[in-house]
Scaffold this motif. Structure first.
Motif, short mmCIF file in Angstrom:
data_model
loop_
_atom_site.label_atom_id
_atom_site.label_comp_id
_atom_site.label_asym_id
_atom_site.label_seq_id
_atom_site.Cartn_x
_atom_site.Cartn_y
_atom_site.Cartn_z
N LEU A 1 36.04 45.92 43.46
CA LEU A 1 34.69 45.47 43.16
C LEU A 1 34.45 45.60 41.66
CD1 LEU A 1 31.71 44.77 44.04
CD2 LEU A 1 31.39 47.25 44.32
N THR A 2 33.92 44.55 41.04
CA THR A 2 33.59 44.57 39.62
C THR A 2 32.22 43.94 39.41
OG1 THR A 2 35.92 44.33 39.03
CG2 THR A 2 34.31 43.86 37.31
N VAL A 3 31.37 44.61 38.68
CA VAL A 3 30.10 44.05 38.23
C VAL A 3 30.19 44.03 36.71
CG1 VAL A 3 27.60 44.29 38.16
CG2 VAL A 3 28.85 44.97 40.21
N SER A 4 30.13 42.84 36.11
CA SER A 4 30.32 42.73 34.67
C SER A 4 29.23 41.87 34.04
CB SER A 4 31.70 42.15 34.36
OG SER A 4 31.84 40.89 34.97
N ALA B 1 19.68 44.12 40.63
CA ALA B 1 19.98 42.83 41.26
C ALA B 1 21.27 42.85 42.08
CB ALA B 1 20.07 41.73 40.20
N PHE B 2 22.19 43.77 41.77
CA PHE B 2 23.48 43.81 42.47
C PHE B 2 23.64 45.01 43.39
CE2 PHE B 2 24.66 41.03 38.90
CZ PHE B 2 25.09 39.95 39.66
N ARG B 3 22.65 45.84 43.53
CA ARG B 3 22.79 47.00 44.41
C ARG B 3 22.78 46.63 45.88
NH1 ARG B 3 19.03 51.13 41.28
NH2 ARG B 3 20.14 51.01 39.30
N GLN C 1 24.93 38.67 34.33
CA GLN C 1 25.92 39.55 34.95
C GLN C 1 26.45 38.89 36.21
OE1 GLN C 1 24.73 43.60 35.34
NE2 GLN C 1 24.51 43.85 33.16
N SER C 2 27.58 39.37 36.67
CA SER C 2 28.18 38.80 37.88
C SER C 2 28.90 39.90 38.68
CB SER C 2 29.17 37.69 37.54
OG SER C 2 30.22 38.20 36.74
N LEU C 3 29.12 39.59 39.93
CA LEU C 3 29.79 40.51 40.84
C LEU C 3 31.00 39.81 41.44
CD1 LEU C 3 28.21 42.75 43.50
CD2 LEU C 3 29.87 41.07 44.23
N SER C 4 32.11 40.52 41.50
CA SER C 4 33.33 40.01 42.13
C SER C 4 33.82 41.06 43.12
CB SER C 4 34.41 39.74 41.07
OG SER C 4 35.62 39.37 41.69
N LEU C 5 34.06 40.64 44.36
CA LEU C 5 34.59 41.51 45.40
C LEU C 5 35.84 40.85 45.97
CD1 LEU C 5 34.39 43.95 47.37
CD2 LEU C 5 32.89 42.52 48.79
N VAL C 6 36.96 41.54 45.89
CA VAL C 6 38.24 41.01 46.39
C VAL C 6 38.73 41.93 47.50
CG1 VAL C 6 40.63 40.48 45.79
CG2 VAL C 6 38.81 40.02 44.15
N ILE C 7 39.11 41.33 48.62
CA ILE C 7 39.62 42.07 49.77
C ILE C 7 41.03 41.58 50.07
CG2 ILE C 7 39.32 42.52 52.24
CD1 ILE C 7 36.29 42.02 51.75
N LEU C 8 41.97 42.51 50.17
CA LEU C 8 43.36 42.22 50.52
C LEU C 8 43.72 43.08 51.72
CD1 LEU C 8 44.89 42.48 46.93
CD2 LEU C 8 44.13 40.41 48.08
N PRO D 1 31.09 47.37 32.18
CA PRO D 1 31.33 46.90 33.54
C PRO D 1 31.50 48.06 34.53
CG PRO D 1 33.16 46.28 32.10
CD PRO D 1 32.17 47.04 31.28
N PHE D 2 31.06 47.85 35.74
CA PHE D 2 31.25 48.81 36.82
C PHE D 2 32.41 48.32 37.68
CE2 PHE D 2 30.62 49.81 41.32
CZ PHE D 2 30.64 51.19 41.27
N THR D 3 33.37 49.20 37.93
CA THR D 3 34.49 48.85 38.81
C THR D 3 34.65 49.93 39.87
OG1 THR D 3 36.12 49.93 37.39
CG2 THR D 3 35.73 47.59 37.01
N ALA D 4 35.08 49.50 41.03
CA ALA D 4 35.36 50.42 42.13
C ALA D 4 36.46 49.80 42.98
CB ALA D 4 34.12 50.65 42.98
N SER D 5 37.20 50.65 43.65
CA SER D 5 38.23 50.18 44.57
C SER D 5 38.39 51.22 45.67
CB SER D 5 39.57 49.94 43.85
OG SER D 5 40.02 51.14 43.27
#
Length: 143
Positions: free
Chosen positions: A123-126, A66-68, A102-109, A131-135
């Motif tokens: 990026l976090t999918v929890s 669902a989040f890919r 589950q939820s997805l959070s994407l933060v851009i700075l 949880p999957f995290t990437a940066s």
């Protein structure tokens, strides 16, 4: 009289240059994710959001189907900031019924001057499971 006209012309030219660009775009394509985000802010006082859209592909198979691949509109943009060369965006997606809590959070700075600048993303999918995290780095620009 000539000096007054010259002074007014200079002030009007400077006032036009003081308006910030109203459209921003950011993108990345690394081992974890590929996304493109575009946002627009009004040039008037308050810099209200007038446009937002984006698309994301998460490249890790441990992330639920669902989040890919996700497409975003302004309803997913939970926080935004654009001021004096600084751009901050937070996108939150609960994935609706397909996501199973589950939820997805994407933060851009990002920060910079001119037409091209850079920053970072997180990026976090929890939810269920680990949880999957990437940066990584993000490239941005303005129009």
């Amino acid at each position: 009289m000539g000096r007054t006209i010259l002074l007014l012309a200079g002030l009007l030219g400077a006032a036009g240059a003081a308006h910030a660009d109203s459209r921003f775009f950011c993108s990345t394509d690394d081992n974890s994710a590929r996304f493109t985000i575009e946002s627009g802010f009004q040039d008037e006082a308050g810099h209200r959001l007038n446009h937002f859209r984006g698309a994301l592909i998460v490249k890790n198979n441990s992330v639920p189907e669902a989040f890919r691949k996700r497409v975003f509109d302004s309803s997913k943009l939970t926080n935004r900031w654009s001021h004096d060369g600084e751009l901050r965006l937070e996108i939150f997606d609960d994935g609706s019924e397909d996501a199973k809590d589950q939820s997805l959070s994407l933060v851009i700075l990002a920060e910079g001057r001119g037409k091209n600048f850079s920053g970072t993303y997180g990026l976090t999918v929890s939810g269920d499971g680990k949880p999957f995290t990437a940066s990584g780095k993000v490239s941005c620009g303005s129009k």
